[in-house]
Design a protein around this motif. Structure first.
Motif, PDB file in Angstrom:
ATOM      1  N   GLY A 312      -6.499 -34.288   7.426  1.00 41.48           N
ATOM      2  CA  GLY A 312      -5.213 -34.959   7.528  1.00 41.48           C
ATOM      3  C   GLY A 312      -4.263 -34.514   6.434  1.00 41.48           C
ATOM      4  N   LYS A 313      -3.818 -35.464   5.634  1.00 35.15           N
ATOM      5  CA  LYS A 313      -2.888 -35.173   4.555  1.00 35.15           C
ATOM      6  C   LYS A 313      -3.590 -34.838   3.243  1.00 35.15           C
ATOM      7  CE  LYS A 313       0.853 -38.059   6.397  1.00 35.15           C
ATOM      8  NZ  LYS A 313       1.797 -39.174   6.109  1.00 35.15           N
ATOM      9  N   THR A 314      -4.911 -34.726   3.291  1.00 33.94           N
ATOM     10  CA  THR A 314      -5.668 -34.421   2.085  1.00 33.94           C
ATOM     11  C   THR A 314      -6.512 -33.165   2.276  1.00 33.94           C
ATOM     12  OG1 THR A 314      -7.546 -35.804   2.742  1.00 33.94           O
ATOM     13  CG2 THR A 314      -5.795 -36.852   1.448  1.00 33.94           C
ATOM     14  N   ILE A 315      -6.956 -32.638   1.149  1.00 34.37           N
ATOM     15  CA  ILE A 315      -7.848 -31.481   1.137  1.00 34.37           C
ATOM     16  C   ILE A 315      -9.107 -31.870   0.372  1.00 34.37           C
ATOM     17  CG2 ILE A 315      -8.139 -29.075   0.438  1.00 34.37           C
ATOM     18  CD1 ILE A 315      -6.048 -29.422   2.562  1.00 34.37           C
ATOM     19  N   VAL A 316     -10.268 -31.583   0.959  1.00 37.45           N
ATOM     20  CA  VAL A 316     -11.542 -31.874   0.311  1.00 37.45           C
ATOM     21  C   VAL A 316     -12.176 -30.561  -0.123  1.00 37.45           C
ATOM     22  CG1 VAL A 316     -13.820 -32.916   0.539  1.00 37.45           C
ATOM     23  CG2 VAL A 316     -11.862 -33.937   1.716  1.00 37.45           C
ATOM     24  N   ILE A 317     -12.491 -30.466  -1.409  1.00 40.05           N
ATOM     25  CA  ILE A 317     -13.121 -29.273  -1.965  1.00 40.05           C
ATOM     26  C   ILE A 317     -14.492 -29.676  -2.486  1.00 40.05           C
ATOM     27  CG2 ILE A 317     -12.915 -27.413  -3.664  1.00 40.05           C
ATOM     28  CD1 ILE A 317      -9.869 -28.136  -3.733  1.00 40.05           C
ATOM     29  N   ASN A 318     -15.550 -29.108  -1.912  1.00 40.38           N
ATOM     30  CA  ASN A 318     -16.916 -29.385  -2.329  1.00 40.38           C
ATOM     31  C   ASN A 318     -17.466 -28.197  -3.106  1.00 40.38           C
ATOM     32  OD1 ASN A 318     -17.105 -31.945  -1.071  1.00 40.38           O
ATOM     33  ND2 ASN A 318     -17.501 -30.967   0.897  1.00 40.38           N
ATOM     34  N   VAL A 319     -17.958 -28.467  -4.311  1.00 44.08           N
ATOM     35  CA  VAL A 319     -18.586 -27.436  -5.134  1.00 44.08           C
ATOM     36  C   VAL A 319     -20.068 -27.785  -5.232  1.00 44.08           C
ATOM     37  CG1 VAL A 319     -18.613 -26.264  -7.354  1.00 44.08           C
ATOM     38  CG2 VAL A 319     -16.445 -27.099  -6.418  1.00 44.08           C
ATOM     39  N   SER A 320     -20.913 -26.975  -4.570  1.00 45.83           N
ATOM     40  CA  SER A 320     -22.344 -27.262  -4.494  1.00 45.83           C
ATOM     41  C   SER A 320     -23.136 -26.213  -5.258  1.00 45.83           C
ATOM     42  CB  SER A 320     -22.813 -27.297  -3.027  1.00 45.83           C
ATOM     43  OG  SER A 320     -22.056 -28.229  -2.280  1.00 45.83           O
ATOM     44  N   ASP A 321     -24.254 -26.638  -5.825  1.00 49.49           N
ATOM     45  CA  ASP A 321     -25.142 -25.702  -6.510  1.00 49.49           C
ATOM     46  C   ASP A 321     -26.581 -26.014  -6.161  1.00 49.49           C
ATOM     47  OD1 ASP A 321     -26.522 -27.462  -8.592  1.00 49.49           O
ATOM     48  OD2 ASP A 321     -24.436 -27.817  -9.130  1.00 49.49           O
ATOM     49  N   THR A 322     -27.467 -25.116  -6.510  1.00 47.68           N
ATOM     50  CA  THR A 322     -28.901 -25.288  -6.271  1.00 47.68           C
ATOM     51  C   THR A 322     -29.624 -25.482  -7.596  1.00 47.68           C
ATOM     52  OG1 THR A 322     -29.193 -22.880  -6.269  1.00 47.68           O
ATOM     53  CG2 THR A 322     -28.860 -23.958  -4.138  1.00 47.68           C
ATOM     54  N   GLY A 323     -28.980 -26.194  -8.522  1.00 46.75           N
ATOM     55  CA  GLY A 323     -29.538 -26.397  -9.847  1.00 46.75           C
ATOM     56  C   GLY A 323     -30.527 -27.537  -9.920  1.00 46.75           C
ATOM     57  N   LYS A 324     -30.704 -28.048 -11.144  1.00 48.50           N
ATOM     58  CA  LYS A 324     -31.735 -29.053 -11.380  1.00 48.50           C
ATOM     59  C   LYS A 324     -31.328 -30.456 -10.960  1.00 48.50           C
ATOM     60  CE  LYS A 324     -30.288 -29.476 -16.220  1.00 48.50           C
ATOM     61  NZ  LYS A 324     -30.704 -29.313 -17.628  1.00 48.50           N
ATOM     62  N   GLY A 325     -30.062 -30.655 -10.605  1.00 49.65           N
ATOM     63  CA  GLY A 325     -29.614 -31.965 -10.131  1.00 49.65           C
ATOM     64  C   GLY A 325     -29.366 -32.951 -11.256  1.00 49.65           C
ATOM     65  N   ILE A 326     -28.919 -34.147 -10.876  1.00 46.54           N
ATOM     66  CA  ILE A 326     -28.589 -35.202 -11.827  1.00 46.54           C
ATOM     67  C   ILE A 326     -29.395 -36.445 -11.470  1.00 46.54           C
ATOM     68  CG2 ILE A 326     -26.724 -36.603 -12.824  1.00 46.54           C
ATOM     69  CD1 ILE A 326     -24.758 -34.508 -11.769  1.00 46.54           C
ATOM     70  N   ARG A 327     -29.954 -37.079 -12.479  1.00 45.71           N
ATOM     71  CA  ARG A 327     -30.686 -38.322 -12.217  1.00 45.71           C
ATOM     72  C   ARG A 327     -29.728 -39.399 -11.719  1.00 45.71           C
ATOM     73  NH1 ARG A 327     -33.722 -39.671 -17.696  1.00 45.71           N
ATOM     74  NH2 ARG A 327     -31.543 -39.468 -18.400  1.00 45.71           N
ATOM     75  N   GLN A 328     -30.220 -40.246 -10.837  1.00 40.97           N
ATOM     76  CA  GLN A 328     -29.370 -41.267 -10.235  1.00 40.97           C
ATOM     77  C   GLN A 328     -28.741 -42.180 -11.280  1.00 40.97           C
ATOM     78  OE1 GLN A 328     -28.370 -41.793  -6.995  1.00 40.97           O
ATOM     79  NE2 GLN A 328     -29.269 -39.772  -6.669  1.00 40.97           N
ATOM     80  N   LYS A 329     -29.476 -42.527 -12.324  1.00 41.22           N
ATOM     81  CA  LYS A 329     -28.941 -43.443 -13.336  1.00 41.22           C
ATOM     82  C   LYS A 329     -27.868 -42.785 -14.192  1.00 41.22           C
ATOM     83  CE  LYS A 329     -32.251 -42.641 -17.088  1.00 41.22           C
ATOM     84  NZ  LYS A 329     -33.177 -43.295 -18.035  1.00 41.22           N
ATOM     85  N   ASP A 330     -27.776 -41.431 -14.146  1.00 42.91           N
ATOM     86  CA  ASP A 330     -26.788 -40.719 -14.954  1.00 42.91           C
ATOM     87  C   ASP A 330     -25.521 -40.374 -14.184  1.00 42.91           C
ATOM     88  OD1 ASP A 330     -28.379 -40.749 -17.216  1.00 42.91           O
ATOM     89  OD2 ASP A 330     -29.385 -38.874 -16.714  1.00 42.91           O
ATOM     90  N   ILE A 331     -25.541 -40.529 -12.860  1.00 44.88           N
ATOM     91  CA  ILE A 331     -24.396 -40.104 -12.052  1.00 44.88           C
ATOM     92  C   ILE A 331     -23.123 -40.838 -12.462  1.00 44.88           C
ATOM     93  CG2 ILE A 331     -23.421 -40.207  -9.719  1.00 44.88           C
ATOM     94  CD1 ILE A 331     -26.113 -39.391  -8.627  1.00 44.88           C
TER      95      ILE A 331
END
Length: 387
Positions: A312-331
């Motif tokens: 629509g009137k917005t643009i979504v930019i997703n930056v993905s990696d295959t790294g070690k990830g982030i713990r849920q409590k740190d997000i």
């Protein structure tokens, strides 16, 4: 990251202490209300005995004492109803009804409700098992005391929220001043050596025009100029321009590709689309995300995918990696200044990226998905047109 864990523990401790104080306050209030309720029940037992004495009065009955007991009840609502369900008398009761008959019906209804709640004393009148029920309810004072603690806690909570909001606002304003001052000073400090380097570059071009290293040195000097320009824009409202988003992302990908491991593949998947951007600052955001992604892979084999999706009137930019990830409590802490999982990190990159996206592009940035050992996806949502 240790200080964020410590801060979380301190916050939980404060919440626990506040909850214990509130629970203690409510417990004391409950005990007080319970004691007052028992006292009112005892008073109604005495009042019922006075009614029994009044109904069985003879020439030996001290009516003055009986009437004094009955008439001294100025607070407790009471309705006396006989075995047939007819109202005998009532005190301290507000009745709804336009006529006397309607008022009596309302009195009977209230008496039945009091009796259903167990608030009544039965008085047997004679050997024929005739009786009257003295039905009563909590006094206005007791009812007020029963909900007053909750009102008081709500008011305290409201003032606490206002105080916290004010403190957070002041803290954010102070952080903004620190950010702006640090950025402006950094840009100012970079200005002098960059000017000197540019002058030396001109001398070297005159003396060694065929040197193969000059173009690369010139690129590095231009890079320093770009960094100084970015810092100088922090704190002001930089102008946006219509830019080709695909070209911007490809330029950042090419720059990061030369500065990361050859085992990491950076790819851009985007249509040709024109978006209102402050190009130099937005490139900084994407560079930060790509650099963090590369660091998360620790120079191992992996991928960084930058995908663009118009909505629509917005643009979504997703930056993905295959790294070690982030713990849920740190997000929830990744955008907080000072948070980092690196041994020598400052924890400012993502905080600065959040400010650039939200304050200068009127968008939002967040962790869309992260799984430990699998990778992370950051999402940036920005409007197509500047606001």
């Amino acid at each position: 990251m240790k200080w964020t864990d410590r801060l979380r523990h301190i916050r939980l401790l404060f919440i626990l202490v506040a909850a214990l104080i509130a629970a203690g306050f409510l417990l004391v209030s409950h005990l007080l209300v319970r004691d007052l309720s028992k006292e009112e029940s005892a008073r109604m037992e005495l009042w019922a005995e006075a009614m029994r004495a009044l109904n069985g009065a003879d020439e030996h009955t001290d009516l003055a004492l009986v009437l004094k007991v009955i008439n001294e009840n100025h607070t407790i609502p009471v309705i006396v109803i006989n075995k047939q369900g007819h109202v005998q008398t009532y005190r301290n009761v507000e009745l709804n009804g336009k006529t006397h008959s309607d008022s009596l019906k309302d009195a009977v209804s209230q008496a039945e409700r009091m009796r259903a709640e167990g608030h009544f004393v039965r008085i047997v009148l004679d050997t024929r098992r005739d009786y009257i029920d003295v039905c009563y309810a909590d006094s206005l004072l007791l009812r007020r005391l029963s909900y007053y603690p909750y009102v008081q806690l709500a008011v305290i909570l409201l003032f606490a929220c206002l105080a916290i909001f004010t403190l957070l606002t002041l803290k954010r304003a102070e952080q903004n001043r620190v950010w702006v001052g640090l950025s402006k000073e950094t840009a100012h400090q970079l200005g002098t050596p960059i000017s000197s380097l540019m002058a030396w570059m001109e001398i070297m071009k005159e003396n060694y025009p065929d040197d193969m290293l000059l173009p690369e040195m010139d690129n590095d000097v231009k890079r320093l100029q770009l960094i100084a320009d970015r810092f100088s824009k922090i704190g002001s409202q930089p102008a946006s321009e219509q830019a080709d988003l695909l070209a911007v992302l490809q330029r950042v990908a090419a720059y990061m590709d030369r500065r990361t491991s050859k085992n990491i593949v950076i790819s851009v998947h985007a249509p040709e689309i024109v978006v209102a951007l402050n190009v130099s600052l937005f490139e900084w955001v994407i560079e930060n995300l790509c650099k963090n992604a590369a660091d998360a892979m620790e120079n191992a084999t992996g991928r960084i995918d930058i995908r663009v999706e118009p909505k629509g009137k917005t643009i979504v930019i997703n930056v993905s990696d295959t790294g070690k990830g982030i713990r849920q409590k740190d997000i929830k802490n990744v955008f907080r200044p000072g948070f980092t999982t690196k041994q020598r990190g400052w924890g400012l990159g993502l905080s600065l990226a959040k400010r650039i996206v939200e304050d200068y592009h009127h968008g939002k940035i967040f962790v869309k998905h992260s799984e430990v050992g699998r990778g992370t996806t950051f999402s940036i949502v920005i409007p197509r047109q500047s606001q």
